[in-house]
Enzyme design. Structure first.
Site, PDB file in Angstrom:
ATOM      1  N   HIS A  73       0.818  -1.227   0.000  1.00  0.00           N
ATOM      2  CA  HIS A  73       0.000   0.000   0.000  1.00  0.00           C
ATOM      3  C   HIS A  73       0.845   1.268   0.000  1.00  0.00           C
ATOM      4  CE1 HIS A  73      -3.098   2.918   0.821  1.00  0.00           C
ATOM      5  NE2 HIS A  73      -2.587   3.188   2.012  1.00  0.00           N
ATOM      6  N   HIS A  97       3.397   7.161   5.741  1.00  0.00           N
ATOM      7  CA  HIS A  97       2.167   7.793   6.208  1.00  0.00           C
ATOM      8  C   HIS A  97       1.340   6.951   7.162  1.00  0.00           C
ATOM      9  CE1 HIS A  97       0.207   5.518   2.902  1.00  0.00           C
ATOM     10  NE2 HIS A  97      -0.898   5.680   3.593  1.00  0.00           N
ATOM     11  N   GLU A 101       0.636   5.740  12.844  1.00  0.00           N
ATOM     12  CA  GLU A 101      -0.665   5.269  13.332  1.00  0.00           C
ATOM     13  C   GLU A 101      -0.686   3.768  13.594  1.00  0.00           C
ATOM     14  OE1 GLU A 101      -5.398   5.634  12.219  1.00  0.00           O
ATOM     15  OE2 GLU A 101      -3.884   6.299  10.812  1.00  0.00           O
ATOM     16  N   ASP A 102      -0.062   2.998  12.713  1.00  0.00           N
ATOM     17  CA  ASP A 102      -0.179   1.546  12.802  1.00  0.00           C
ATOM     18  C   ASP A 102       0.937   0.886  13.601  1.00  0.00           C
ATOM     19  OD1 ASP A 102      -2.376   1.817  11.284  1.00  0.00           O
ATOM     20  OD2 ASP A 102      -1.535   1.038   9.414  1.00  0.00           O
ATOM     21  N   ASP A 165      -3.356   8.219  -1.188  1.00  0.00           N
ATOM     22  CA  ASP A 165      -3.743   7.140  -0.256  1.00  0.00           C
ATOM     23  C   ASP A 165      -5.159   6.653  -0.556  1.00  0.00           C
ATOM     24  OD1 ASP A 165      -3.675   5.572   2.261  1.00  0.00           O
ATOM     25  OD2 ASP A 165      -5.075   7.087   2.982  1.00  0.00           O
TER      26      ASP A 165
END
Length: 769
Positions: A73, A97, A101-102, A165
């Site tokens: 991705h 990006h 967050e992940d 994205d």
């Protein structure tokens, strides 16, 4: 963004099988590197390689719904960014990006490994990702979210990464559940595609529209695809014939051009079918022929050649070169009648216009290479110069003036507002620096009145906390709350909140305010020797109720009690109604006789002092005359503090003028006999009770926003504006007439000083006609 997969109990991943067109991440990454090297002047790609290794490690073990490694991705997002030819910092941020967050990597670590610039971009994308869109909300919700995106993205590149994205996620939406497909497609159609269109990136906008259309209207989409495919061979032959004919004539005219034909995208065709209420068979211009030339002059020359070959359809020519679209799109569009009478469209543009049409705002990331393909010395400094100009809103972008002006006006508006969420996901639009109190009253007056505290993003905050874009605000209420505090009035920013707080106090203490108002009204009339009982008749009170919009007399008294109305205002209105019913007929002869009588008495007594003045009902003291009709002249608009005189008119009482009024200075000898002495009456504190109409003339250099600056000063000083009009001379000098009500000459002087501080204002004068 796509959510990472969750592992099930037996340790296996709940994913579908890897798709047939699966490409190894390393192969995709090498494709990315080769793309970047084609347009970037620097051969140094080590930062991109470093970002890839970090992202690969951070996402290790994560899978997408398709079964592919998650690293696919971010690499594909970067390929989209590379197609837009964006700078390396944007590519690096695109690769990272999802890392913050992940995974456990922080913004601080990204800044340490790369730069503060990259960390800022990644942080911006992360914040935008956290915004959620409720699909069943009205269009206002979508518009607020679009504004929020632009307001939150301090760097335009954040938006570009987010668009890339979303585009890759939409390309792989087939692996999501039907519910998720509709939810994300609605969000794409309402939020992302319009933003891409606003930024002029048709390459992204068109694909987002088609992909969202595919999942929102699957039956219509597939039916359209199948029907178009059935006639594809015939249309291809038609396009080839048109392109061949056009190319031949353009070459004969000596114009260098690239000519091709393209099919219109599905969503565009669908929209035309819906808006024009037509079937597919009735729409012939399913494709357009595009002519790309070198200069703007060639565009118009080519247009003339085309109109000689084919007959244009009247009313279907659009010149977007002379008048570009708001997103800076430029082209000539003309619809023509082709062979067998079938209409088709031709678009004519330069190569630079074509680049802007495809890439929009991203088209300005241009890199310069010298003849050997190496870096130019200052390329790193120059590559983001255009972006900096957008962010700083400099005026040296004449080639993009209209687009930048519109974008600037949008973002200037956003800068005065803050966009935040309720706990249910509704967007609230508040003035900048708003507090949780403003938010509470924006939700409902009952919520504000019962507010006892607030949480922002899950954390307790003080009531004077300044809400930021993207904050999720939750108001804590209690039935035991005593209601708002008067201190809140100095904290809140929104007019809505102030009005609702004042409304609560008016309602809560109405009985006390009625008693207080009655006392104030009685006291005023005693001090001014006014018989109140004569005025408190139903017909006079009804005139007052109508004037101020109240239902009953108690409400008027309550308004006086809490300060919403001045007792002098109410008495004056009652007196006006009384006079209409009981007019006093005083002739100009009687007025002059009374003045002469006073002058004779003064002469007989041998006194040089003024006789005792008698108060008029208008707040003007006229020597020797009682209960005379007094009005203020509009030619000079006197206000308390001005030196004034009275002029006995013929049949209309006394008009009050400034002593320097041109009309008074130019009176004939005969009319000068009608001038009498007059002066202002003031209250016990030496200040005038009433507001008086006046007018000023402002002379200024004409510029955008000057009227807004003027009205802002007037509003801040609580000036009741009656009229405003302006005109501009050929020399660029604006003359602005502003009529308003004010208390005194001193107040007018203070206001004038503030207005003169506005950039561009040359002079301010009182009206004198």
């Amino acid at each position: 963004m796509m959510e990472p997969e969750v592992k099930i109990d037996n340790g296996e991943l709940a994913t579908s099988m890897i798709p047939e067109d699966f490409t190894e991440p390393e192969v995709l990454f090498q494709k990315l590197i080769s793309m970047v090297k084609k347009y970037h002047p620097s051969d140094d790609v080590h930062l991109i390689e470093k970002a890839y290794k970090i992202a690969y490690k951070a996402h290790d073990g994560q899978k997408r719904k398709s079964g592919e490694p998650y690293i696919i991705h971010p690499v594909c997002v970067c390929i989209i960014l590379a197609e837009l030819e964006l700078d390396k910092e944007t590519i690096v941020a695109g690769m990272l990006h999802d890392v913050v967050e992940d995974t456990i990597m922080t913004s601080e670590e990204i800044a340490a490994e790369f730069s503060d610039e990259v960390a800022l971009l990644v942080d911006g994308v992360t914040k935008l990702t956290q915004l959620n869109y409720v699909a069943d909300k009205v269009e206002v919700q979508a518009e607020n979210l679009r504004k929020m995106f632009l307001a939150m993205a301090k760097d335009i590149r954040v938006i570009l990464i987010k668009l890339a994205d979303r585009l890759h996620n939409m390309r792989t939406m087939q692996y999501q559940t039907p519910e998720k497909q509709k939810e994300k497609s609605t969000e794409t159609m309402d939020i992302y595609a319009p933003i891409a269109d606003r930024l002029g990136i048709s390459k992204v906008k068109v694909e987002l529209d088609d992909l969202a259309f595919r999942y929102l209207e699957p039956e219509m989409y597939h039916d359209l695809v199948n029907k178009i495919a059935m006639g594809q061979e015939r249309r291809d032959e038609f396009i080839r014939k048109i392109v061949s004919e056009v190319k031949s004539h353009i070459e004969k005219a000596g114009i260098k051009a690239t000519i091709d034909g393209r099919a219109k995208h599905y969503f565009s065709i669908y929209k035309k079918m819906v808006t024009q209420n037509k079937k597919l068979e009735q729409i012939y211009d399913l494709f357009a022929v595009r002519i790309i030339v070198e200069t703007e002059r060639d565009c118009y020359t080519a247009l003339g050649v085309i109109h000689e070959i084919y007959k244009p359809i009247p009313g279907h020519f659009k010149d977007y070169i002379a008048m570009p679209k708001p997103n800076n799109y430029q082209s000539l569009h003309t619809t023509l009648i082709g062979p067998q009478g079938h209409p088709f469209e031709i678009q004519i543009r330069t190569y630079e216009m074509h680049r802007t049409a495809e890439y929009g705002i991203a088209a300005h990331w241009k890199y310069k290479e010298n003849q050997y393909g190496h870096n130019t010395a200052d390329s790193e400094e120059e590559k983001l110069a255009w972006l900096r100009r957008i962010l700083e809103w400099q005026r040296d972008m004449s080639d993009n003036k209209e687009f930048l002006s519109l974008l600037k006006s949008d973002l200037d508006l956003f800068s005065d507002h803050v966009y935040c969420f309720t706990k249910d996901g509704d967007v609230k639009n508040l003035p900048a620096d708003s507090t949780p109190i403003d938010f509470a009253y924006a939700v409902h007056s009952a919520v504000g009145n019962k507010m006892v505290g607030a949480r922002v993003n899950g954390n307790l905050v003080p009531i004077d906390y300044k809400i930021q874009n993207g904050d999720r605000v939750e108001i804590m209420t209690s039935q035991n709350s005593r209601g708002p505090s008067r201190d809140w009035l100095s904290i809140v920013k929104s007019t809505q909140a102030k009005n609702k707080i004042n409304q609560w106090f008016r309602s809560e203490f109405k009985e006390e305010n009625i008693v207080k108002g009655k006392e104030m009204l009685t006291g005023y009339c005693k001090a001014h020797l006014i018989p109140l009982t004569d005025l408190l008749k139903t017909e006079y009170m009804n005139a007052c109720l109508k004037k101020y919009g109240f239902r009953d007399w108690d409400s008027v008294l309550a308004a006086i009690g809490h300060g919403g109305l001045k007792e002098g205002q109410v008495v004056n209105k009652l007196q006006d109604a009384y006079r209409k019913k009981n007019p006093v007929h005083t002739t100009d002869k009687q007025i002059l006789e009374a003045v002469n009588k006073e002058n004779q008495l003064q002469g007989q007594n041998g006194s040089s002092t003024k006789p005792a003045a008698v108060k008029s009902k208008s707040g003007i003291v006229v020597a020797g005359i009682d209960d005379v009709s007094v009005r203020f002249s509009k030619c000079c608009s006197p206000v308390p503090g001005d030196e004034i005189i009275g002029f006995v008119t013929r049949g209309r009482g006394v008009s009050i003028h400034r002593t320097d009024c041109i009309n008074m200075m130019n009176l004939s000898e005969q009319d000068r006999q009608r001038i009498i002495e007059a002066e202002w009456e003031t209250s016990a504190d030496g200040k005038p009770d009433e507001l008086y109409d006046t007018e000023i003339i402002i002379y200024a250099y004409d510029r955008m926003g000057i009227l807004l600056d003027i009205t802002k000063i007037l509003t801040e000083n609580k000036i009741d504006v009656k009229s405003i009009n302006s005109r501009t001379s050929k020399q660029g000098i604006a003359t602005i007439n502003v009529g308003f009500a004010i208390r005194s000459k001193d107040s007018l002087h203070d206001l004038t000083k503030k207005l003169l501080q506005i950039d561009g204002i040359k002079d301010i004068q009182r009206t004198q006609s």
